[in-house]
Design an enzyme around this catalytic site. Structure first.
Site: not given
Lengths: 479, 98
Positions: A73, A148, A172
């Site tokens: 990420k 996310s 997330s």
């Protein structure tokens, strides 16, 4: 089948037997990443990945990560590689140090092939607020990927890489794992270093990861769970050993939470999985959490996380790093940077956080949320003392993009946000696939006692074994 | 508690160094309303008045300080690498005192 659709363990076996090379894996991963239509990537580090892969010629038998490609990420710091957290305010920001998790993976010769898109600064649950636009679900591009850690989830689901790192402040990693048919794990708070992870809400933030199997997740946990002097909240935890089974594991069902889930297909599959577990000797007990406490999870999460984010992101001023904005005074520069650099949804979260921190509101909002977090965590810890894990299903498959802005009922807010429980008290928590509905995956989640990561992995292995469900690659029909 | 209004939101955004428009204010007011109602309901939770605020997820002591040994130091070049304007190893910003 794509090589990178296999598990880490399977690929390791093939590498050790020299049936494939790291270069084969990296080239396939880069080709798939470039062809991805779900907007999963901020950046592909092609040259560097290929250079490293070419250097790896002699397999390391005892090192599962040797030559395995992965993605991270874009809120995890990578020295010399642009890291934006999918925010315009950090465009062109190049970290000057590596996050500890990245350093550990590099040391084991895993090969980073790209940084993935996300909700801006990790604030969002669908993968729709980042500066590169919306990420879509690989199983149905009219639906969300979940956020996310959206890009990381897509990269594993789309068979680009066998594992990916994300971060989990409310759910997330574990929620996108539901929506993409993956294993998603976050360990006990402090087990995995947050050094180099962009701070969102420090006491809720965890580094987590996506894999295709529980065993792969345990392997990653054993590598990444190391005490780190650079993270003051890092703690030494026991390594996970999956050799011995738990004698009569106890799974807890929260009846009041389950009663709010309306998807009959998911519930049917969930209850069927419980029967299979019982057949394996699992003891299943029923309790209620308390609807009043469950209702408090969402507002408490919003108050605490937004207030913390407002404060943590105050350093994003366009002067010390990030994209350059012009102005005649430092105030004008900061205003230009923050006004143009943040998306509307992020600004709204900051304003809400700031409102909660106003002197007149602190006691009524921030302090009260901290107190409610205590009550919720105490209740969770109390229940976890009676069982090995809470065993709970996802409430839905990935929603359609056009529905995510519709107001949610109180019941929906509860069932869509309960995973934050494990962020409140720092519990280890693992999501894994349970089934598919019209080709769309859904899953179950296990929450265990803090520092009992091993128990969670063992219980998850039982679920995986008894349910024997694996999602097919996107585009291939499911039975 | 401070009364919620468009002006309060705009004042907050100004302090945060960005602007929010009318549509964003209206959207925020709706979101606030839902969350604030739920925060009010928390008053009814048994024990809320006496609960200790929770600031860390674990009941563990983290008071042990690491040894005060300098290592892994960033070079001045690295520290300044992302700054837009640098003079004499300092980050340049426009004049603050006029």
């Amino acid at each position: 089948m794509k090589l990178n659709g296999k598990t880490i363990v399977e690929l390791h076996g093939m590498l050790v037997r020299k049936e494939i090379t790291p270069l084969d894996l990296v080239q396939e991963a880069i080709k798939s990443a470039k062809a991805n239509h779900n907007n999963a990537f901020e950046l592909i580090v092609e040259k560097e990945a290929i250079k490293i892969a070419k250097q790896l010629t002699e397999p390391e038998v005892d090192n599962y990560l040797w030559g395995i490609p992965f993605v991270m990420k874009d809120n995890i710091s990578t020295k010399g590689i642009v890291t934006t957290a999918s925010s315009n305010i950090l465009n062109v920001y190049v970290p000057v140090f590596d996050a500890t998790v990245y350093r550990l993976l590099k040391r084991r010769k895993a090969i980073l092939i790209g940084k993935t898109t996300m909700d801006e600064l990790a604030m969002g649950g669908y993968g729709t607020t980042g500066h590169k636009g919306v990420q879509t679900n690989p199983y149905d591009s009219s639906r969300v990927a979940g956020g996310s850690s959206s890009g990381s989830a897509i990269a594993v689901a789309a068979r680009i890489v066998p594992f990916a790192l994300g971060s989990d402040t409310g759910d997330s990693v574990r929620k996108p794992a539901f929506y993409n048919g993956l294993v998603g794990y976050k360990g006990t708070y402090g087990a995995i270093s947050r050094f180099g992870l962009f701070a969102f809400s420090c006491s809720l933030d965890h580094v987590g990861f996506f894999t295709r199997s529980v065993l792969d997740a345990a392997i990653l946990f054993n590598l990444l769970a190391q005490k780190d002097e650079k993270d003051a909240t890092s703690m030494k935890v026991k390594k996970v050993s999956l050799d011995k089974d738990i004698k009569t594991p106890t799974f807890m069902i929260l009846d009041d939470l389950i009663s709010l889930i309306t998807d009959e297909d998911i519930l049917k599959q969930y209850f069927a999985s419980i029967k299979k577990l019982e057949a394996l000797g699992v003891k299943v007990i029923h309790r209620s959490f308390g609807i009043d406490l469950l209702s408090a999870i969402y507002p408490v999460y919003m108050v605490l996380s937004c207030a913390d984010a407002t404060s943590n992101c105050a350093a994003l001023d366009g002067i010390r790093y990030g994209a350059k904005y012009s102005g005649n005074t430092y105030e004008e520069i900061i205003f230009a940077a923050r006004n143009q650099g943040f998306s509307s949804s992020t600004k709204q979260r900051f304003v809400f956080g700031s409102f909660c921190l106003m002197e007149e509101n602190q006691e009524e909002l921030y302090l009260k949320a901290q107190k409610a977090r205590r009550l919720i965590s105490d209740r969770l810890n109390h229940l976890l003392n009676e069982c090995d894990v809470l065993y709970l299903p996802s409430a839905s498959v990935a929603p359609k993009l056009e529905t995510i802005k519709q107001p949610q009922t109180n019941e929906a807010l509860i069932v869509e946000n309960y995973l934050a429980l494990a962020n409140f008290n720092g519990s280890p928590s693992l999501s894994l696939p349970l089934g598919a509905k019209k080709g769309l995956p859904f899953g179950v989640n296990l929450i265990g006692r803090t520092f009992a990561d091993e128990v969670v992995f063992k219980c998850a292995l039982l679920v995986e074994k008894s349910n024997a469900f694996k999602m097919n690659p996107p585009g291939e029909p499911h039975e | 508690m401070k009364q919620l209004s468009v002006n309060v939101l705009k004042e907050a955004s100004k302090k945060l160094f960005f602007a929010i428009d009318e549509t964003e204010c209206q959207s925020l007011l709706k979101t606030f309303e839902t969350i604030l109602q739920k925060m009010e309901a928390i008053d009814q939770l048994a024990g809320i008045k006496t609960a200790l605020p929770m600031v860390h997820p674990l009941d563990v002591k983290l008071s042990k300080l690491r040894s005060d040994i300098v290592k892994d130091v960033l070079s001045p070049d690295d520290v300044l690498r992302n700054a837009h304007d640098v003079v004499a190893n300092q980050i340049m910003i426009p004049k603050v005192v006029k």
